[in-house]
Design an enzyme around this catalytic site. Structure first.
Site, PDB file in Angstrom:
ATOM      1  NE  ARG A  91      -3.657   2.191   2.377  1.00 54.59           N
ATOM      2  CZ  ARG A  91      -4.541   2.473   3.285  1.00 54.59           C
ATOM      3  NH1 ARG A  91      -4.556   1.818   4.425  1.00 54.59           N
ATOM      4  NH2 ARG A  91      -5.435   3.406   3.080  1.00 54.59           N
ATOM      5  CG  HIS A 180     -10.209   6.047   2.515  1.00 53.07           C
ATOM      6  ND1 HIS A 180     -11.088   6.936   3.091  1.00 53.07           N
ATOM      7  CD2 HIS A 180      -9.411   5.624   3.509  1.00 53.07           C
ATOM      8  CE1 HIS A 180     -10.817   7.055   4.372  1.00 53.07           C
ATOM      9  NE2 HIS A 180      -9.795   6.270   4.657  1.00 53.07           N
ATOM     10  NE  ARG A 241      -7.116  12.744   8.498  1.00 55.56           N
ATOM     11  CZ  ARG A 241      -7.164  11.469   8.097  1.00 55.56           C
ATOM     12  NH1 ARG A 241      -8.301  10.937   7.680  1.00 55.56           N
ATOM     13  NH2 ARG A 241      -6.074  10.736   8.096  1.00 55.56           N
ATOM     14  CG  ASP A 284     -14.601   3.783  18.939  1.00 53.49           C
ATOM     15  OD1 ASP A 284     -15.815   3.570  18.702  1.00 53.49           O
ATOM     16  OD2 ASP A 284     -13.726   2.930  18.778  1.00 53.49           O
ATOM     17  CD  GLU A 385      -8.268   0.070   2.746  1.00 48.15           C
ATOM     18  OE1 GLU A 385      -8.610  -0.077   3.940  1.00 48.15           O
ATOM     19  OE2 GLU A 385      -7.769   1.107   2.312  1.00 48.15           O
TER      20      GLU A 385
END
Ligand code: ADP
Length: 398
Positions: A91, A180, A241, A284, A385
């Protein structure tokens, strides 16, 4: 073919060894605190006990060597020799404007990854270290770079250009890239397959809602817009964020609080989102939901704002594509949180979206969660992924 998938952070390295024939995970693990005191490797192989090695890992090369040792270990390993590994898929965060697809690594590719250090200062140096560590540990085995930005490269100019003086694009490649990408490409592809949609023309919106969160719009599997920008800071409200923001806020707070721009960006990346909005409860979503249930007003506002912004992006992307055939939810929140899916979709009645509450009562499984009469198919599609990186790697080295 056995493919090792590597995801390197500055002080961590996650890996999976995948058998591409049946796409099963033979082993997976994590090296933590690379270059810091207290390094640790945690390795798990199918049907075997967890294996933990606490040993100094001064650099990524040592970490890779320890991963190799764990993979061939007589008790905890899954292969007899590292020569069984046919390829390594990495990645890589940023491929700049050069790469719109995954690519087999050579010196030119490494040069581009290095040129993008400015654009991905935390990830690209680590990603390159991981590649070079694998080159040293497994000479001759091909390494494939799978870029998080590649999917966004098909965006048209009207979607990726910022409305700032053009010279900054010319001089510094300042534009929207999107992140992403591996997940958005994988899930939009799965949506077409699972939803039985037209592979060439299907209009799909993918909501990747995890700690980091982003939305993408794609037509026939090609990205036409996505919510993250030059960096992952743009777009949705995330765990920590801020997402979209009037840039004047930066100047205002810097002046009032005597912060530098770098310090302010740290606030926007690490201390904002639902963590900041809730007055510091947690990044979370489970904790925020619990606080809301207990009557915490700020937690309720943070969640409402999160859902609202996702819904606004879905509305915008439906306009961008002049329609939408399917909406797919994925990642931690998208796969596990039926309330989030239901609340976001409650804004979409104007599109003819109808959720089937029984079907929506599910976690982490591929499923259509809209009612048969819904004009848009809504789905839960788990992202993967590592598997996506494995598939990209096999396609290039076979
Ligand atoms: P990332 O890969 O960006 O770190 P993930 O996709 O693993 O994130 O998502 C992690 C997030 O998923 C956690 O912050 C958590 O808030 C959220 N999450 C996981 N399970 C649930 C759940 N049952 N309900 C709500 N949120 C959940």
């Amino acid at each position: 073919m056995k493919v090792l998938v590597i995801n390197c952070g500055s002080s961590s390295l996650k890996y999976q060894l995948i058998d591409s024939e049946n796409e099963s995970v033979l082993a997976k693990g994590l090296c933590e605190r690379i270059g810091i005191a207290g390094s640790k490797l945690t390795h798990e192989a199918a049907g075997k006990e967890k294996y933990v090695v606490e040993k100094a890992m001064p650099d990524h090369t040592t970490a890779i060597q320890m991963v190799m040792d764990a993979l061939v270990d007589g008790t905890y390993g899954v292969i007899a020799d590292t020569s069984e590994i046919s390829a390594v898929g990495h990645r890589v965060l940023h491929g700049g404007m050069k790469y719109s697809d995954s690519i087999v690594v050579n010196e030119d590719v490494k040069k581009v990854i290095r040129e993008c250090f400015d654009l991905g200062p935390l990830h690209n140096p680590a990603n390159l270290m991981g590649i070079e560590a694998c080159e040293a540990a497994m000479p001759g085995v091909p390494n494939v770079a799978v870029f998080d930005t590649a999917f966004g490269m098909s965006m048209p100019e009207k979607a990726y250009m910022y409305a700032i003086p053009h010279e900054y694009f010319e001089k510094y490649s300042i534009r929207r890239y999107g992140f992403h990408g591996t997940s958005h490409k994988f899930v939009s592809g799965e949506a077409i397959k699972f939803g039985g949609l037209d592979p060439k023309n299907a209009k799909v919106i993918v909501c990747h809602l995890g700690n980091g969160a982003s939305v993408s719009a794609s037509i026939g599997g090609k990205c036409v817009d996505t919510s993250m920008g030059l960096t992952p800071l743009e777009g949705l409200i995330m765990g920590t964020r801020s997402g979209d923001l009037d840039p004047a806020v930066v100047q205002f707070i810097c002046n009032k609080e005597n912060l530098t721009v770098d310090e302010m960006l740290n606030v926007l990346n690490k201390k904002s989102g639902v963590l900041g909005m809730s007055g510091g409860i947690s990044s979370d979503f489970r904790d925020i939901e619990k606080a809301k249930e207990e009557g915490n007003h700020l937690a309720a506002v943070a969640l409402d704002a999160f859902y609202y912004r996702v819904a606004k992006y879905i509305g915008a992307y439906t306009a961008a594509m002049n329609g939408v055939d399917a909406i797919a939810f994925t990642a931690g929140v998208g796969e596990n949180d039926k309330v989030a899916r239901k609340t976001i979709c409650s804004y979409l009645g104007f599109l003819g979206v109808v959720i089937d509450d029984e079907a929506n009562d599910v976690r982490g499984k591929e499923r259509v969660i809209s009612a048969p009469e819904s004009k848009v198919k809504v789905m839960l599609l788990p992202t993967n992924e590592e598997l996506a990186i494995c598939r990209e790697t096999v396609a290039l080295v076979k």
